[in-house]
Scaffold this active site. Sequence first.
Site, short mmCIF file in Angstrom:
data_model
loop_
_atom_site.label_atom_id
_atom_site.label_comp_id
_atom_site.label_asym_id
_atom_site.label_seq_id
_atom_site.Cartn_x
_atom_site.Cartn_y
_atom_site.Cartn_z
CB ALA A 11 -0.94 -0.01 1.20
NE ARG A 16 12.00 5.02 2.29
CZ ARG A 16 12.05 4.02 3.16
NH1 ARG A 16 13.15 3.82 3.86
NH2 ARG A 16 11.01 3.22 3.32
CE LYS A 23 8.65 0.52 -1.40
NZ LYS A 23 9.45 0.71 -0.19
CG ASN A 377 17.45 -9.51 -55.13
OD1 ASN A 377 18.24 -10.00 -54.34
ND2 ASN A 377 17.59 -8.28 -55.64
CE1 TYR A 387 -1.32 7.52 -42.95
CE2 TYR A 387 0.59 8.97 -42.87
CZ TYR A 387 -0.69 8.65 -42.45
OH TYR A 387 -1.33 9.47 -41.56
C1 UD1 Z 1 10.45 -2.46 6.82
C2 UD1 Z 1 10.61 -2.95 8.26
C3 UD1 Z 1 12.09 -3.11 8.57
C4 UD1 Z 1 12.73 -4.06 7.58
C5 UD1 Z 1 12.46 -3.63 6.14
C6 UD1 Z 1 12.90 -4.72 5.19
C7 UD1 Z 1 8.75 -2.05 9.61
C8 UD1 Z 1 8.35 -1.03 10.60
N1 UD1 Z 1 10.02 -1.99 9.19
O1 UD1 Z 1 11.04 -1.17 6.71
O2 UD1 Z 1 12.27 -3.60 9.91
O3 UD1 Z 1 14.13 -4.15 7.83
O4 UD1 Z 1 11.05 -3.40 5.93
O5 UD1 Z 1 12.82 -4.33 3.84
O6 UD1 Z 1 7.95 -2.89 9.25
N2 UD1 Z 1 3.42 -0.63 3.56
C9 UD1 Z 1 2.05 -0.62 3.55
N3 UD1 Z 1 1.40 0.25 4.35
C10 UD1 Z 1 2.05 1.10 5.19
C11 UD1 Z 1 3.46 1.08 5.20
C12 UD1 Z 1 4.12 0.21 4.36
O7 UD1 Z 1 1.42 -1.39 2.81
O8 UD1 Z 1 1.38 1.84 5.91
C13 UD1 Z 1 4.12 -1.57 2.66
C14 UD1 Z 1 5.00 -0.89 1.64
O9 UD1 Z 1 4.29 -0.70 0.42
C15 UD1 Z 1 6.15 -1.89 1.49
C16 UD1 Z 1 6.19 -2.62 2.81
O10 UD1 Z 1 4.98 -2.36 3.48
O11 UD1 Z 1 5.89 -2.83 0.44
C17 UD1 Z 1 7.34 -2.19 3.69
O12 UD1 Z 1 7.26 -0.78 3.90
P1 UD1 Z 1 8.54 0.14 3.81
O13 UD1 Z 1 8.11 1.55 4.01
O14 UD1 Z 1 9.35 -0.17 2.62
O15 UD1 Z 1 9.32 -0.32 5.14
P2 UD1 Z 1 10.87 -0.23 5.41
O16 UD1 Z 1 11.22 1.14 5.84
O17 UD1 Z 1 11.62 -0.80 4.27
MG MG Z 2 11.08 -1.29 2.34
#
Ligand code: UD1
Ligand code: MG
Length: 455
Positions: A11, A16, A23, A377, A387
């Site tokens: 979600a 970043r 993403k 050929n 066209y």
């Molecule tokens: C997260 C972990 C971290 C781990 C890392 C590994 C947490 C708090 N941290 O950090 O410990 O080392 O992944 O890659 O879980 N997402 C949602 N809804 C939200 C937030 C995120 O669906 O509200 C989804 C994002 O789309 C993503 C995944 O959850 O696919 C992880 O979220 P992301 O923000 O990438 O977490 P990290 O900072 O990478």
């Molecule tokens: Mg992540």
Amino acid sequence: MENRYAIILAAGKGTRMKSKLYKVLHPVAGKPMVEHIIERVIETSPAEIVTIVGHGAEKVKAQLGERSQYALQAEQLGTGHAVVQAADFLKDKTGTTLVISGDTPLLTTQTLDNLFDYHQGKKASATILTAHAEDPTGYGRILRDHVGIVEKIVEQKDATLEEARVQEINTGTYCFDNKALFEALEKIGTNNAQGEYYLTDIVEILKNDGKTVAAYQTEDFEESLGVNDRMALAKANEIMRARINKMHMVNGVSFIDPASTYIDAGVVIGSDTIIEPGVQLQGKTVIGEDCVIGAHSKIVDSTIEDNVEIKSSVIEESIVRKNADVGPYAHLRPQSDIGEHAHIGNFVEIKKASIGEQTKVGHLTYVGDATLGKEINVGCGVVFVNYDGKNKHHTTVGDHVFIGSGTNLVAPVNLEDHSVTAAGSTITEDVKSGDMAIARARQVNKEGYASRIPY
Ligand code: UD1
Ligand code: MG
């Protein structure tokens, strides 16, 4: 085997990434990251999959289709909050639930299966998939007590200097006892640096309730790469490509320089084919055996049959049949069909045209909207004039035709078998079998005029 379920977290916006594309839809080796994830998840045979969608929900759903159910996370309040959204589907179920992020595209089915097995073996309420990272920056750190039992996961932003030095990281992939998961999720708060509901807090919650939390460490950190920015995306592509190239080499394909060869996941290549540097093979491309795919060729959604040589050319949505050769510097645009033993040479563009067996289109020619028979050929610099500024028209050329250099074939027009066009002709009318068409002004030589030209 007990019931397995899976929750895919997809979600997040991916702030970043600084991208208009959400993403989890960014491609790695030609496939959206979340597509890699669902393929691996399906291979672990879960009874149900729930994908948490929010940003770009419609696009993520369009990508995954009916392979998953969907729960909407309207506001992205953190990974813990994301998992809660699956409650309506799963909370009363008995079994093991895999939670996996949509941004870790390199995880393998083997590792996920190992995680399930380890989790079951330990009879744990939760098992975290961890890895040892040379540089753990950005990941949650796994904190263990003096005898090695997992105590908690601390996020980078919440870590003390000492905690940040820990090199065992959370891959963001877990197995949970399903009921324990949803019970514990109710107790998660937002008391942390990001003010989010962290899924990682569940470790401490389960432990405080006297439950067992285990950690299974994979040997290969690269597999657990989480893609949060463009640097990690490039790295994930590099690792995935190396994996794909290795698989082809194991299957008998030669690479001159694997590091500079870019092959999408899902491309098929036959044995004894040689791939030169800078080649890109994309989409649903299939390459036969004993081919040479020359340097810097780009082939998209196309079929190249056995024993074909492609020299530095671009081929899209086309088929090149056995023993044909293409290039250098040819462009086959969609719906080109190149017959067996046909030759397509330098600087030739072909679009929506079929070229019969043993026909030669050697140099500087455009063939569009045409059907060409066999053993024709086509001279140098021939233009299929398809066209009229408004509509496209078709040209048909029979077998054994000789098209002189510099001929313009103004479509619609039909050249029957064994006909000939004289060089430099502009053909606007059909040519009967066995006839030669000549359509150009007769040459006039002006005696002594050369000296009048002021050059
Ligand atoms: C997260 C972990 C971290 C781990 C890392 C590994 C947490 C708090 N941290 O950090 O410990 O080392 O992944 O890659 O879980 N997402 C949602 N809804 C939200 C937030 C995120 O669906 O509200 C989804 C994002 O789309 C993503 C995944 O959850 O696919 C992880 O979220 P992301 O923000 O990438 O977490 P990290 O900072 O990478
Ligand atoms: Mg992540």
